[in-house]
Design a protein around this motif. Structure first.
Motif, PDB file in Angstrom:
ATOM      1  N   GLY A 223      82.530 134.986 146.551  1.00 32.06           N
ATOM      2  CA  GLY A 223      83.543 135.755 145.838  1.00 32.06           C
ATOM      3  C   GLY A 223      83.518 135.277 144.398  1.00 32.06           C
ATOM      4  N   PHE A 224      84.375 135.883 143.570  1.00 29.59           N
ATOM      5  CA  PHE A 224      84.377 135.394 142.186  1.00 29.59           C
ATOM      6  C   PHE A 224      85.786 135.083 141.720  1.00 29.59           C
ATOM      7  N   THR A 225      86.633 134.678 142.671  1.00 27.16           N
ATOM      8  CA  THR A 225      87.976 134.202 142.317  1.00 27.16           C
ATOM      9  C   THR A 225      88.262 132.932 143.131  1.00 27.16           C
ATOM     10  N   GLU A 226      89.061 132.058 142.530  1.00 23.31           N
ATOM     11  CA  GLU A 226      89.485 130.857 143.264  1.00 23.31           C
ATOM     12  C   GLU A 226      90.320 131.268 144.482  1.00 23.31           C
ATOM     13  N   ASP A 227      91.070 132.350 144.313  1.00 21.22           N
ATOM     14  CA  ASP A 227      91.918 132.832 145.396  1.00 21.22           C
ATOM     15  C   ASP A 227      91.080 133.158 146.646  1.00 21.22           C
ATOM     16  N   TYR A 228      89.960 133.826 146.419  1.00 11.60           N
ATOM     17  CA  TYR A 228      89.101 134.176 147.554  1.00 11.60           C
ATOM     18  C   TYR A 228      88.627 132.908 148.258  1.00 11.60           C
ATOM     19  N   TYR A 229      88.100 131.961 147.501  1.00 12.23           N
ATOM     20  CA  TYR A 229      87.558 130.746 148.130  1.00 12.23           C
ATOM     21  C   TYR A 229      88.645 129.951 148.853  1.00 12.23           C
ATOM     22  N   ARG A 230      89.846 129.902 148.256  1.00 15.51           N
ATOM     23  CA  ARG A 230      90.931 129.127 148.883  1.00 15.51           C
ATOM     24  C   ARG A 230      91.394 129.775 150.187  1.00 15.51           C
ATOM     25  N   LYS A 231      91.585 131.089 150.145  1.00 13.88           N
ATOM     26  CA  LYS A 231      92.181 131.767 151.308  1.00 13.88           C
ATOM     27  C   LYS A 231      91.179 132.074 152.412  1.00 13.88           C
ATOM     28  N   LEU A 232      89.949 132.381 152.040  1.00 14.18           N
ATOM     29  CA  LEU A 232      89.004 132.825 153.072  1.00 14.18           C
ATOM     30  C   LEU A 232      87.941 131.797 153.423  1.00 14.18           C
ATOM     31  N   CYS A 233      87.840 130.719 152.633  1.00 16.80           N
ATOM     32  CA  CYS A 233      86.766 129.736 152.887  1.00 16.80           C
ATOM     33  C   CYS A 233      87.253 128.292 152.946  1.00 16.80           C
ATOM     34  N   LYS A 234      88.496 128.037 152.623  1.00 10.62           N
ATOM     35  CA  LYS A 234      88.991 126.664 152.472  1.00 10.62           C
ATOM     36  C   LYS A 234      88.113 125.886 151.498  1.00 10.62           C
ATOM     37  N   GLY A 235      87.770 126.547 150.410  1.00 11.40           N
ATOM     38  CA  GLY A 235      86.930 125.901 149.406  1.00 11.40           C
ATOM     39  C   GLY A 235      87.358 126.280 148.008  1.00 11.40           C
ATOM     40  N   LYS A 236      86.480 125.983 147.041  1.00  6.03           N
ATOM     41  CA  LYS A 236      86.765 126.278 145.635  1.00  6.03           C
ATOM     42  C   LYS A 236      85.554 126.951 145.000  1.00  6.03           C
ATOM     43  N   LEU A 237      85.856 127.849 144.069  1.00  5.80           N
ATOM     44  CA  LEU A 237      84.774 128.560 143.368  1.00  5.80           C
ATOM     45  C   LEU A 237      84.081 127.672 142.334  1.00  5.80           C
ATOM     46  N   ALA A 238      84.853 126.911 141.569  1.00  7.31           N
ATOM     47  CA  ALA A 238      84.275 126.192 140.421  1.00  7.31           C
ATOM     48  C   ALA A 238      83.089 125.306 140.809  1.00  7.31           C
ATOM     49  N   PRO A 239      83.188 124.505 141.881  1.00  6.03           N
ATOM     50  CA  PRO A 239      82.022 123.664 142.221  1.00  6.03           C
ATOM     51  C   PRO A 239      80.800 124.479 142.622  1.00  6.03           C
ATOM     52  N   VAL A 240      81.029 125.656 143.200  1.00  3.69           N
ATOM     53  CA  VAL A 240      79.891 126.510 143.577  1.00  3.69           C
ATOM     54  C   VAL A 240      79.175 126.984 142.308  1.00  3.69           C
ATOM     55  N   LEU A 241      79.959 127.390 141.312  1.00  7.58           N
ATOM     56  CA  LEU A 241      79.343 127.819 140.055  1.00  7.58           C
ATOM     57  C   LEU A 241      78.575 126.664 139.415  1.00  7.58           C
ATOM     58  N   LYS A 242      79.127 125.464 139.541  1.00 10.68           N
ATOM     59  CA  LYS A 242      78.447 124.286 138.971  1.00 10.68           C
ATOM     60  C   LYS A 242      77.123 124.038 139.687  1.00 10.68           C
ATOM     61  N   THR A 243      77.143 124.177 141.003  1.00  8.43           N
ATOM     62  CA  THR A 243      75.897 124.001 141.764  1.00  8.43           C
ATOM     63  C   THR A 243      74.866 125.041 141.364  1.00  8.43           C
ATOM     64  N   ILE A 244      75.313 126.288 141.213  1.00 11.45           N
ATOM     65  CA  ILE A 244      74.385 127.360 140.823  1.00 11.45           C
ATOM     66  C   ILE A 244      73.730 127.025 139.483  1.00 11.45           C
ATOM     67  N   GLU A 245      74.534 126.551 138.545  1.00  7.42           N
ATOM     68  CA  GLU A 245      73.969 126.186 137.239  1.00  7.42           C
ATOM     69  C   GLU A 245      73.029 124.991 137.362  1.00  7.42           C
ATOM     70  N   THR A 246      73.401 124.036 138.203  1.00  9.40           N
ATOM     71  CA  THR A 246      72.553 122.846 138.391  1.00  9.40           C
ATOM     72  C   THR A 246      71.184 123.231 138.943  1.00  9.40           C
ATOM     73  N   VAL A 247      71.194 124.105 139.935  1.00  8.43           N
ATOM     74  CA  VAL A 247      69.919 124.534 140.526  1.00  8.43           C
ATOM     75  C   VAL A 247      69.099 125.307 139.494  1.00  8.43           C
ATOM     76  N   ARG A 248      69.750 126.183 138.773  1.00  5.69           N
ATOM     77  CA  ARG A 248      69.028 126.970 137.761  1.00  5.69           C
ATOM     78  C   ARG A 248      68.406 126.052 136.703  1.00  5.69           C
ATOM     79  N   GLN A 249      69.178 125.082 136.233  1.00  2.63           N
ATOM     80  CA  GLN A 249      68.672 124.183 135.185  1.00  2.63           C
ATOM     81  C   GLN A 249      67.553 123.287 135.698  1.00  2.63           C
ATOM     82  N   SER A 250      67.525 123.063 137.009  1.00  6.75           N
ATOM     83  CA  SER A 250      66.491 122.180 137.569  1.00  6.75           C
ATOM     84  C   SER A 250      65.117 122.845 137.582  1.00  6.75           C
ATOM     85  N   GLY A 251      65.097 124.160 137.468  1.00  3.46           N
ATOM     86  CA  GLY A 251      63.816 124.866 137.518  1.00  3.46           C
ATOM     87  C   GLY A 251      63.415 125.309 138.918  1.00  3.46           C
TER      88      GLY A 251
END
Ligand code: SF4
Length: 377
Positions: A223-251
């Protein structure tokens, strides 16, 4: 009040209630799960990515949950345990699902089209998605599934014999990251490539370590809201976006998937925001897949995604300038193919998980010579 499998398992733990959980997920099983052995002790293996605290407590640093774990307790994912102040993983070398799948099933569309993925998973997950299709293993503890002893070298040998890459998938590879890393190292020694399918809810340093030995990663951007991750996944969006950027930057090769759930994460503003973020932070050439939801687990009351929604999402993404946008779980529509962004001809034609033709020469469009990003050979 909703009642999850995790709640159910915990509720049963003290009552001797045995659960028969099958280890079979996907299309082509390489072994039959052995008879259930409820309560059989998993084999512990030293964990990485944690720190000692006072009084034999530890803090897990593998994912954003950052669990504080008392002696003889486990973290949220249920597969990492503190024993006397030492932290252990209980799933290293112990997959509960092993199959050979088409790589298109992951989906990875810019990674060796038409090749095979030796796919494996252990029990456990650090999220609890209400739409999970593999909840029977992701929401289980190691004792509750049938597992097989399969150390990294054996995984590598089996994948090589199948002519496949290794893919960590089905549940959440981040919670068995030590096994992933060791297996990827063993696979590379045999010239076997390694990929990961993940929800992306990890900490930066462990993900950087994993990226040193992986060849491709598919991340679910649920999803692309914190609300979605909190209510439907018991998680958070921000760390997922950070991981996506980390993987992209790694090549490491990266593809994203957004499972479109009617009324939950498919609004036009949310899709547009997501596409803009992808273009700005990752680049227009990162593939984005919009896949069709089918009623699952705790969301059986939600209808399947209408085809029109997938087409609308793809049109939004293309309109925002993304170059490789796909629709998934709906065979036979144009969003399955890869198109050259310059001459617009089909360079990889697909139908479902089947690759019908590849018109690429050394990673370039066979018609106009445009470079098409990906791992093609
Ligand atoms: S990997 Fe598991 S134990 Fe570690 S922080 Fe995440 S949920 Fe907690």
């Amino acid at each position: 009040m909703s009642f999850s499998r995790r709640d159910f398992v915990r509720g049963c733990a003290g009552t001797g209630c045995a659960l028969a959980v099958g280890g079979s997920v996907g299309s082509l099983a390489l072994f039959q799960p052995r008879p259930a052995r409820a309560g059989e002790a998993p084999r512990p293996h030293p964990a990485r990515f944690w720190k000692k605290l006072e009084n034999k407590r530890v803090q897990c640093q593998l994912c954003p949950k950052q669990c504080l774990v008392e002696d003889r307790e486990r973290g949220f994912c249920g597969v990492r345990e503190n024993r006397g102040g030492e932290y252990l993983t209980l799933v290293w070398g112990q997959p509960c699902a092993v199959h050979v799948d088409p790589i298109e099933k992951k989906p990875l569309f810019h990674f060796l089209p038409g090749s095979r993925a030796f796919s494996l998973a252990t029990a456990g997950c650090n999220l609890e998605c209400k739409c999970c299709q593999n909840w029977d293993i992701s929401q289980s503890r190691p004792e509750e599934v049938d597992w097989h002893w399969m150390p990294p070298e054996e995984v590598a040998r089996r994948a090589q014999a199948e002519g496949a890459c290794v893919t960590f998938t089905y549940s959440e590879p981040i919670v068995f990251l030590e096994y992933c890393i060791d297996t990827a190292v063993a696979a590379h020694k045999l010239g076997v490539r390694t990929t990961m399918v993940t929800g992306g809810s990890g900490e930066v340093e462990p993900m950087k370590e994993a990226c040193k030995v992986l060849d491709a990663v598919k991340i679910d951007l649920k999803g692309f809201t914190e609300d979605y991750y909190r209510k439907l996944c018991k998680g958070k969006l921000a760390p997922v976006l950070k991981t996506i950027e980390t993987v992209r930057q790694s090549g490491v090769w990266l593809e994203l998937v957004h499972l479109c759930i009617p009324g939950a994460n498919d609004s036009e503003p949310e899709i547009r925001d997501m596409c803009r973020w992808v273009k700005t932070h990752l680049g227009a050439e990162v593939p984005l897949h919009f896949t069709r939801f089918s009623p699952q687990y705790q969301m059986k009351n939600v209808p399947p995604t209408p085809f029109e929604t997938l087409i609308r999402c793809r049109d939004i993404a293309l309109g925002e300038g993304l170059q490789y946008v796909y629709t998934g779980n709906v065979p036979g529509i144009e969003g399955e193919n890869t198109y050259c962004p310059r001459c617009h001809k089909v360079v990889v034609a697909r139908h479902g998980f089947h690759v019908e033709s590849v018109s690429l020469k050394a990673g370039h469009c066979a018609f106009c010579g445009q470079a098409i990003p990906g791992i093609w050979s």
